[in-house]
Write a protein that holds these residues in place. Sequence first.
Motif, short mmCIF file in Angstrom:
data_model
loop_
_atom_site.label_atom_id
_atom_site.label_comp_id
_atom_site.label_asym_id
_atom_site.label_seq_id
_atom_site.Cartn_x
_atom_site.Cartn_y
_atom_site.Cartn_z
N TYR A 1 -0.90 26.22 -0.75
CA TYR A 1 -1.17 25.74 0.96
C TYR A 1 -1.58 24.09 0.81
CZ TYR A 1 -3.33 25.37 5.49
OH TYR A 1 -3.71 25.11 6.64
N TRP A 2 -2.41 23.69 -0.09
CA TRP A 2 -2.85 22.47 -0.49
C TRP A 2 -1.60 21.59 -0.78
CZ3 TRP A 2 -6.57 18.95 0.26
CH2 TRP A 2 -6.72 17.98 -0.31
N VAL B 1 1.46 22.47 2.57
CA VAL B 1 1.01 22.06 3.72
C VAL B 1 0.19 21.23 3.93
CG1 VAL B 1 -0.20 23.34 5.68
CG2 VAL B 1 1.09 24.86 3.93
N VAL B 2 -0.89 20.91 3.16
CA VAL B 2 -1.84 19.82 3.27
C VAL B 2 -1.00 18.29 2.69
CG1 VAL B 2 -4.01 18.61 2.80
CG2 VAL B 2 -3.79 21.01 3.30
N LEU B 3 -0.31 18.46 1.51
CA LEU B 3 0.24 17.26 0.91
C LEU B 3 1.68 17.13 1.34
CD1 LEU B 3 -1.27 17.22 -2.68
CD2 LEU B 3 -2.26 16.22 -0.56
N LYS B 4 2.21 18.53 1.95
CA LYS B 4 3.64 18.36 2.43
C LYS B 4 4.54 18.06 1.43
CE LYS B 4 2.34 17.23 7.24
NZ LYS B 4 2.23 18.69 7.45
#
Length: 322
Positions: free
Chosen positions: A313-314, A317-320
Amino acid sequence: MFFSIIIPLYNRPQEIKELLESLTHQTYKQFEVLVIEDGSVNDAKDIVTGFMHQLDLHYYVKTNEGQGFTRNFGFERAKGDYFIIFDSDILVPENYLEVVNHRLTTDYLDAYGGPDDAHPSFTPMQKAISYSMTSPFTTGGIRGNKKGIGQFHPRSFNMGVSRQVWQKVGGFIITRLGEDIEYSIRIHTADFKIGLIPEAKVYHKRRTSYQQFYKQLHFFGRSRINIYKFFPSELKAVHFFPAVFTLGLLFTVIANLLRWRIAVLGNLILIIFTVLIFFHSWYKNKSLKVAFLSIGAAFIQLTAYGLGFMQDYWKRVVLKKS
């Protein structure tokens, strides 16, 4: 109805021997078996050929691509009206195909899934891991039952699709990291009828140690984010539960070390959770040893999944990052 049973295999000769042996006892006989060796170093050729006189059995060897694309290889060569996908680490009850055929001829499904359970011959560790993966007190409790959350998504350890599904939807488009759920979602999207056949149970060995179980569940946690990248709407609140549990466990450990008062609440929640797991597993398995091992399995399931989920997720999704 004629079934094609498709089994990807990678370095697990002993498992395929036990699976094929269970298939020789099927009460319904209209089926073939396709075993596809996915680039194994430790192959099962001698074992598989030993069953050729007992089963309509076909053995293939191909380069390693992962289980999803290996199932596609089987789809392309299957002769059946209906394709059944098994993992190599299962045992099949003798009435399995009879149960499935009865359901499909009385209330047809374009695709189905069935539940899993522990066989009496399994080790206490295997029974504890099986309990954890099917317990109502872990996220395993939403799999393979009538009260699941949202759409039912068959899992590839015990899954069937019609030839019509394959012809319209195609096969797997990813080979690992949640490939079966992604496939199920596309089948739903194509307006095919999917359902659970509760009686179509298999005995699933899963892993034989906590270490192996941890690796598998960490992978499952990462898989959920991979599915999210294809279908963002499929990420539900329940999928965050293992991550919340893991963070809560970490916070409770820190709170105890620092002697914060709130540690009392965290300890109480963990004690209640542990007691529930112990007594429910004891009731289900009739074994104190399995009940004790189930506590460790439940904690490993939730924390390993949670860490894998948070990791990707990190990153994705967050760092893409890809």
